[in-house]
Design a protein around this motif. Structure first.
Motif, PDB file in Angstrom:
ATOM      1  N   GLU A  30       1.768   8.451  -9.050  1.00  0.00           N
ATOM      2  CA  GLU A  30       2.079   8.173  -7.654  1.00  0.00           C
ATOM      3  C   GLU A  30       3.448   8.727  -7.283  1.00  0.00           C
ATOM      4  O   GLU A  30       3.633   9.298  -6.208  1.00  0.00           O
ATOM      5  CB  GLU A  30       2.035   6.664  -7.406  1.00  0.00           C
ATOM      6  N   ARG A  31       4.406   8.562  -8.194  1.00  0.00           N
ATOM      7  CA  ARG A  31       5.754   9.078  -7.932  1.00  0.00           C
ATOM      8  C   ARG A  31       5.754  10.600  -7.821  1.00  0.00           C
ATOM      9  O   ARG A  31       6.394  11.163  -6.943  1.00  0.00           O
ATOM     10  CB  ARG A  31       6.695   8.622  -9.047  1.00  0.00           C
ATOM     11  N   SER A  75       3.183  12.404  -7.001  1.00  0.00           N
ATOM     12  CA  SER A  75       2.470  12.744  -5.768  1.00  0.00           C
ATOM     13  C   SER A  75       3.408  12.647  -4.566  1.00  0.00           C
ATOM     14  O   SER A  75       3.399  13.524  -3.684  1.00  0.00           O
ATOM     15  CB  SER A  75       1.274  11.815  -5.584  1.00  0.00           C
ATOM     16  N   ARG A  76       4.208  11.593  -4.539  1.00  0.00           N
ATOM     17  CA  ARG A  76       5.165  11.441  -3.440  1.00  0.00           C
ATOM     18  C   ARG A  76       6.237  12.524  -3.507  1.00  0.00           C
ATOM     19  O   ARG A  76       6.718  13.000  -2.467  1.00  0.00           O
ATOM     20  CB  ARG A  76       5.783  10.053  -3.493  1.00  0.00           C
ATOM     21  N   ASP A  79       4.886  15.506  -1.928  1.00  0.00           N
ATOM     22  CA  ASP A  79       4.939  15.369  -0.465  1.00  0.00           C
ATOM     23  C   ASP A  79       6.330  15.704   0.065  1.00  0.00           C
ATOM     24  O   ASP A  79       6.473  16.378   1.092  1.00  0.00           O
ATOM     25  CB  ASP A  79       4.554  13.945  -0.057  1.00  0.00           C
ATOM     26  N   GLU A  80       7.345  15.229  -0.629  1.00  0.00           N
ATOM     27  CA  GLU A  80       8.723  15.525  -0.213  1.00  0.00           C
ATOM     28  C   GLU A  80       9.014  17.018  -0.334  1.00  0.00           C
ATOM     29  O   GLU A  80       9.702  17.602   0.514  1.00  0.00           O
ATOM     30  CB  GLU A  80       9.712  14.723  -1.061  1.00  0.00           C
ATOM     31  N   MET A  88      13.518  10.834  -4.513  1.00  0.00           N
ATOM     32  CA  MET A  88      12.276  10.577  -5.223  1.00  0.00           C
ATOM     33  C   MET A  88      12.331  11.121  -6.655  1.00  0.00           C
ATOM     34  O   MET A  88      11.687  10.582  -7.555  1.00  0.00           O
ATOM     35  CB  MET A  88      11.110  11.236  -4.455  1.00  0.00           C
TER      36      MET A  88
END
Length: 440
Positions: free
Chosen positions: A43-44, A46-47, A50-51, A133
């Motif tokens: 999840e990290r 993936s985020r 996104d960033e 992130m």
């Protein structure tokens, strides 16, 4: 007897099964924890992706807005200053100013300028978001340098072309906008020192670095600078993205990574933001200098720069490198010449001497650029009322022009030239050194 043996066996074997059950329970818990961390890590990452996508979109946005600025300035890039759209503001409201082509063009430039500033803020925020992130991916010092550079670029990317090509402020006390006034602004509010050095390096290569050439040459100089600045921006942000992409795609958890530098390469001179600008050329002297300005005021210092700092306090801001120092000397000389020539005009008019249109134009506009009267094949002779004309020597010095360039004809007559090429020459242009026995 048999029953006792069985009970003992069950009891012993039951203890073993309990131990085995406990081991499996622990293993199951560990697997659950590992799976949880795995899900959280995915999840990290993936985020983080996104960033990174947001950084790419923000970079594309700032590149596009700079292209829009080029389009907004197109009429100015392609025309000499005399052919720029005029802005007409008649009194009494007879004309709507927004119907004026010059006003419309300036409004378009202004709107694009604000968009560049906004695009820079979005890019800075996106880089900061990606770093938050994946703070174990990028070295914090490099992220700070990059965002500081982006802010300087975005906040100043529009200012130089705007004031050079739209605003007509050559008659202000500060003179016309140049790359060196851009440096001054770039160092304000914690600006990027690398960006200021890039400005110095690029405008020094264009000769006459502290002064503003006129016409298409001015536009070409500005265009060339922003092309280099944009390439620097793209290279630095691309290095940031490459390191982030590698971290997001490999199997190693982000928390186990060691933050790396992405702006510095393995070899010397591989820093993506640093530029090779010439250091300040310090002219060493033996003993204390005693200097007397033409107005009679005396100064003393251990260096030429020390005297210049007393005369022009802002000269101390220019000694990081030689292009900045040269630009500062040229601007100081031009401002001094402008004030002197305006004083000469006032004195002539007070004494009843009326200068011709050409003479008035020369007195009011000959210090930052070369007047048209000085571009003929024959030298212009200045002999108005016994009053000297003060000019910046660099504007007529062949060494200050690119090879093959046409150098303006140096005027003759009662003309005083200020030479800003070195600290000593500038001081000798405005006064004299006196023997050490003379006290200030």
């Amino acid at each position: 007897m048999g029953s006792g043996w069985f009970d003992t066996w069950v009891r012993d074997e039951g203890g073993i099964w309990q131990a085995v059950s406990a081991v499996f329970t622990v293993v199951a818990v560990l697997i659950a924890i590992w799976a949880t961390f795995r899900v959280l890590e995915e999840e990290r990452k993936s985020r983080l992706k996104d960033e990174m996508r947001a950084v790419r979109e923000a970079l594309a946005g700032i590149i596009q807005t700079r292209g829009d600025m080029e389009g907004a300035l197109y009429p100015f890039w392609k025309l000499d200053a005399a052919a720029w759209p005029e802005r007409d503001f008649p009194y009494g409201g007879a004309k709507n100013p927004f119907e004026d082509p010059g006003v419309q063009q300036e409004a378009r430039v202004t709107e694009t300028a604000y968009r560049i500033i906004g695009a820079g803020e979005v890019l800075t925020a996106s880089v900061r978001g990606a770093h938050s992130m994946g703070n174990s991916v990028w070295a914090r010092a490099d992220v700070d340098r990059l965002t500081q550079w982006i802010s300087s670029y975005a906040n100043r990317a529009w200012k130089l072309p705007y004031f050079l090509l739209v605003s007509r402020n050559e008659e202000s006390d500060q003179g016309p906008w140049t790359g060196y006034r851009l440096v001054d602004e770039s160092t304000l509010e914690d600006g990027s020192p690398e960006y200021a050095e890039l400005v110095a390096q690029q405008f020094a290569s264009g000769k006459l670095p502290g002064l503003a050439p006129g016409g298409p040459a001015r536009a070409e100089m500005v265009t060339g600078f922003y092309e280099v600045a944009e390439k620097t921006l793209i290279r630095a942000v691309s290095a940031f993205l490459a390191l982030g992409d590698a971290a997001a795609e490999d199997h190693r958890p982000l928390r186990r990574r060691r933050a790396k530098s992405f702006l510095r390469g393995d070899g010397p001179g591989d820093d993506l933001l640093a530029v090779g600008v010439e250091p300040h050329r310090v002219e060493n002297v033996a003993g204390t200098l005693h200097f007397e300005a033409s107005g009679g005021k005396s100064y003393r210092a251990e260096t030429y720069a020390g005297i210049l700092m007393q005369i022009w306090t802002d000269y101390s801001l220019a000694t990081e490198n030689e292009p900045l120092a040269l630009g500062r000397r040229q601007m100081a000389a031009a401002r001094l010449a402008a004030r002197t020539n305006r004083g000469t005009l006032d004195a002539l008019e007070a004494s009843g001497i009326e200068p011709s249109a050409d003479e008035r134009e020369i007195l009011l506009g000959s210090t930052f650029t070369v007047p048209e009267q000085f571009t003929g094949a024959q030298p212009f002779e200045w002999r108005l009322g016994g009053m000297p004309l003060v000019l910046v020597d660099d504007l007529y010095n062949v060494d200050c022009y690119e090879p093959g360039a046409e150098v303006p004809t140096r005027p003759i007559g009662n003309v005083r030239f200020l030479n800003a090429q070195t600290e000593r020459l500038l001081l000798e242009s405005i006064g004299r050194f006196v023997p050490a026995t003379v006290t200030a």
